[in-house]
Design a protein around this motif. Structure first.
Motif, mmCIF file in Angstrom:
data_model
loop_
_atom_site.group_PDB
_atom_site.id
_atom_site.type_symbol
_atom_site.label_atom_id
_atom_site.label_comp_id
_atom_site.label_asym_id
_atom_site.label_seq_id
_atom_site.Cartn_x
_atom_site.Cartn_y
_atom_site.Cartn_z
ATOM 1 N N VAL A 268 -11.679 -25.852 25.712
ATOM 2 C CA VAL A 268 -11.319 -25.207 24.454
ATOM 3 C C VAL A 268 -10.861 -26.254 23.450
ATOM 4 C CG1 VAL A 268 -9.767 -23.514 23.410
ATOM 5 C CG2 VAL A 268 -10.597 -23.167 25.737
ATOM 6 N N GLN A 269 -11.355 -26.126 22.225
ATOM 7 C CA GLN A 269 -10.946 -27.026 21.138
ATOM 8 C C GLN A 269 -10.319 -26.205 20.015
ATOM 9 O OE1 GLN A 269 -11.069 -30.265 21.180
ATOM 10 N NE2 GLN A 269 -12.179 -30.433 23.132
ATOM 11 N N PRO A 270 -9.317 -26.676 19.300
ATOM 12 C CA PRO A 270 -8.707 -27.983 19.515
ATOM 13 C C PRO A 270 -7.774 -28.034 20.732
ATOM 14 C CG PRO A 270 -7.971 -27.002 17.434
ATOM 15 C CD PRO A 270 -8.825 -26.002 18.103
ATOM 16 N N GLY A 271 -7.376 -26.885 21.283
ATOM 17 C CA GLY A 271 -6.579 -26.921 22.502
ATOM 18 C C GLY A 271 -5.100 -27.126 22.249
ATOM 19 N N ALA A 272 -4.526 -26.262 21.435
ATOM 20 C CA ALA A 272 -3.082 -26.320 21.194
ATOM 21 C C ALA A 272 -2.559 -24.890 21.206
ATOM 22 C CB ALA A 272 -2.794 -26.985 19.850
ATOM 23 N N SER A 273 -1.313 -24.717 21.645
ATOM 24 C CA SER A 273 -0.830 -23.349 21.847
ATOM 25 C C SER A 273 -0.668 -22.584 20.538
ATOM 26 C CB SER A 273 0.478 -23.365 22.646
ATOM 27 O OG SER A 273 1.399 -24.193 21.993
ATOM 28 N N ASN A 274 -0.530 -23.306 19.427
ATOM 29 C CA ASN A 274 -0.359 -22.584 18.161
ATOM 30 C C ASN A 274 -1.586 -22.661 17.258
ATOM 31 O OD1 ASN A 274 -0.101 -25.278 17.640
ATOM 32 N ND2 ASN A 274 1.707 -25.089 16.316
ATOM 33 N N VAL A 275 -2.743 -22.926 17.883
ATOM 34 C CA VAL A 275 -3.996 -22.953 17.101
ATOM 35 C C VAL A 275 -5.009 -21.996 17.737
ATOM 36 C CG1 VAL A 275 -5.875 -24.392 16.215
ATOM 37 C CG2 VAL A 275 -3.591 -25.379 16.528
ATOM 38 N N ILE A 276 -5.615 -21.145 16.935
ATOM 39 C CA ILE A 276 -6.677 -20.247 17.427
ATOM 40 C C ILE A 276 -7.866 -21.117 17.844
ATOM 41 C CG2 ILE A 276 -8.315 -18.439 16.755
ATOM 42 C CD1 ILE A 276 -6.178 -17.709 14.531
ATOM 43 N N PRO A 277 -8.371 -20.904 19.058
ATOM 44 C CA PRO A 277 -9.483 -21.741 19.508
ATOM 45 C C PRO A 277 -10.706 -21.638 18.597
ATOM 46 C CG PRO A 277 -8.520 -20.591 21.365
ATOM 47 C CD PRO A 277 -7.894 -19.988 20.117
ATOM 48 N N GLY A 278 -11.148 -22.812 18.081
ATOM 49 C CA GLY A 278 -12.320 -22.826 17.211
ATOM 50 C C GLY A 278 -13.606 -22.973 17.998
ATOM 51 N N CYS A 279 -13.489 -23.542 19.188
ATOM 52 C CA CYS A 279 -14.699 -23.811 19.970
ATOM 53 C C CYS A 279 -14.402 -23.647 21.457
ATOM 54 C CB CYS A 279 -15.174 -25.244 19.671
ATOM 55 S SG CYS A 279 -16.464 -25.819 20.794
#
Ligand code: HGY
Ligand code: MN
Ligand code: MN
Length: 409
Positions: A268-279
């Motif tokens: 999963v990208q960008p792969g951060a807990s506070n970011v909606i997965p873009g890819c």
């Protein structure tokens, strides 16, 4: 005798299990220092058993035990030395070490057969590093596709660079293919990786066919965004699409007897807990012994992915990376294996393989067979993978008897 040789096989399994790229667990991808150590160690054991050894252009280790005459054909035994991540110790090495024990026995008795024996330790069967299975044995079968050289691993290294760093020779990949007229056949000993032999209380079994498999890589592209500020109805979450696909693949396979489907990898990208997965990138592995049913199911899986993509407004990329038809094992060799098992006093059982093996490649150029060895609780691709010394002794006995039967043909 076989008890001692089986004990030796078990000791060698432990030694090979130490050759890993990860401390504390067995992970031996192709063309790594860990595989180099394994190749070198097995080569030394082969030489001690009276074999000459060499590595072919892709790094398959090949041990040659000469025939009692010149211009004889070769019978091939073997399996692979690379592994999956956090692997069991027996998947691959068992087949090489049991073969070596059978040659060791001949060597100790100063015996040669009317054919040469070649033990092949294939360099890349699992496809862990480059997402392509049976690469090593493809070279032997003359089925290596030069386009694969451009495949990249997780660090961006190409297969071409990996082979060169391993000491391979790209110019040999075509020439290393074996000429079918020089071959008598191929037999691969392998841990069953399933529960059937254990359920029947039998140490070994003969494989009838190796189920075909299809593999695809998928990529869902949505929109990365703020996990706090983006309302639920304004999201294009790639991981949610992937999650829906994982369950759809599970339902698809569950609806058809004999079908299995696995999503074993997801990134999963960008792969951060506070970011909606873009890819989200994921793998699909789908298997069934019936070629038509499996091909249809792979198409259905693609349609499901397209529907999810359309419904969620995320883009889809779908790449089929592998499609292997089901391989039938040689009735002739299976007949000899049955006679060999009978001499050990055990019942003969035939069973299919739902796992893939290098025998798939070898079967395209010669008669190919497989002997399965009982697997504790049917567990494989897991460090809990286990076989008993007694069962290994039976498998050595069966391979020795098989060689004897072939010698009397
Ligand atoms: O994936 C397989 O079936 C095998 O273990 N390579
Ligand atoms: Mn495996
Ligand atoms: Mn294997």
């Amino acid at each position: 005798m076989n008890k001692q040789l089986a004990q030796l096989v078990m000791e060698r399994i432990e030694i090979l299990a130490e050759f890993s790229v990860e401390p504390g667990r067995l992970t031996r991808p192709s063309f790594t220092d860990a595989l180099r150590q394994a190749n070198n160690q097995v080569s030394a054991w082969m030489q001690a058993a009276g074999m000459t050894t060499y590595e072919d252009g892709i790094g398959n280790l090949i041990g040659h035990y000469p025939a009692d005459r010149s211009n004889a054909k070769a019978f091939i035994l073997g399996s692979h030395l690379d592994s999956v991540r956090d692997a069991g110790k027996y998947d691959g090495p068992l087949g090489i070490l049991v073969a070596l024990a059978a040659v060791e026995e001949l060597h100790q008795r100063g015996m040669r057969l009317p054919f040469a024996i070649e033990i092949m330790a294939f360099a890349d069967e699992e496809g862990l590093r480059f997402q392509k299975s049976f690469v090593g044995s493809s070279v032997i079968a003359g089925r290596f596709d030069p386009q694969w050289l451009a495949l990249t691993d997780a660090d961006g290294a190409t297969l071409e660079a990996a082979i060169q760093a391993f000491g391979g020779d790209l110019s040999m990949l075509e020439q290393d293919a074996k000429n079918p007229v020089t071959l008598l056949g191929y037999c691969e000993v392998h841990i069953e990786q399933g529960p059937l032999l254990e359920a029947q209380n039998l140490p070994v079994g003969i494989v009838t066919a190796i189920a075909g498999s299809g593999r695809a890589n998928l990529r869902f592209d949505g929109t990365a965004g703020h996990a706090g500020t983006t309302p639920m109805d304004r999201r294009y979450d790639a991981l949610c699409a992937a999650a829906e696909f994982v369950l759809a693949a599970e339902a698809l396979a569950s609806s058809q007897p004999g079908m299995v489907a696995t999503v074993g990898k997801i990134a999963v990208q960008p792969g951060a807990s506070n970011v909606i997965p873009g890819c989200a990138q994921l793998s699909l592995d789908l298997r069934h012994p019936d070629n038509t049913l499996r091909d249809e199911a792979l198409l259905q899986a693609r349609t499901l992915a397209e529907q999810i993509s359309a419904k969620r407004g995320v883009a889809l990329e779908w790449n089929v990376v592998q499609a292997n038809p089901t391989t039938l094992c040689s009735p002739k060799l299976n007949g000899l294996l049955a006679r060999a098992i009978e001499t050990t006093g055990h019942s003969v059982i035939e069973l299919p393989s739902m796992a893939g093996h290098d025998a798939i490649s070898l079967a395209t150029i010669t008669d190919a067979a497989m002997l399965f060895v009982r697997c504790k609780d049917g567990i494989s691709h897991n460090p809990a993978e286990s076989v008993t010394t007694e069962d290994v002794a039976v498998s050595i006995e069966v391979i020795s008897r098989l060689l004897e039967l072939l010698a009397h043909e």
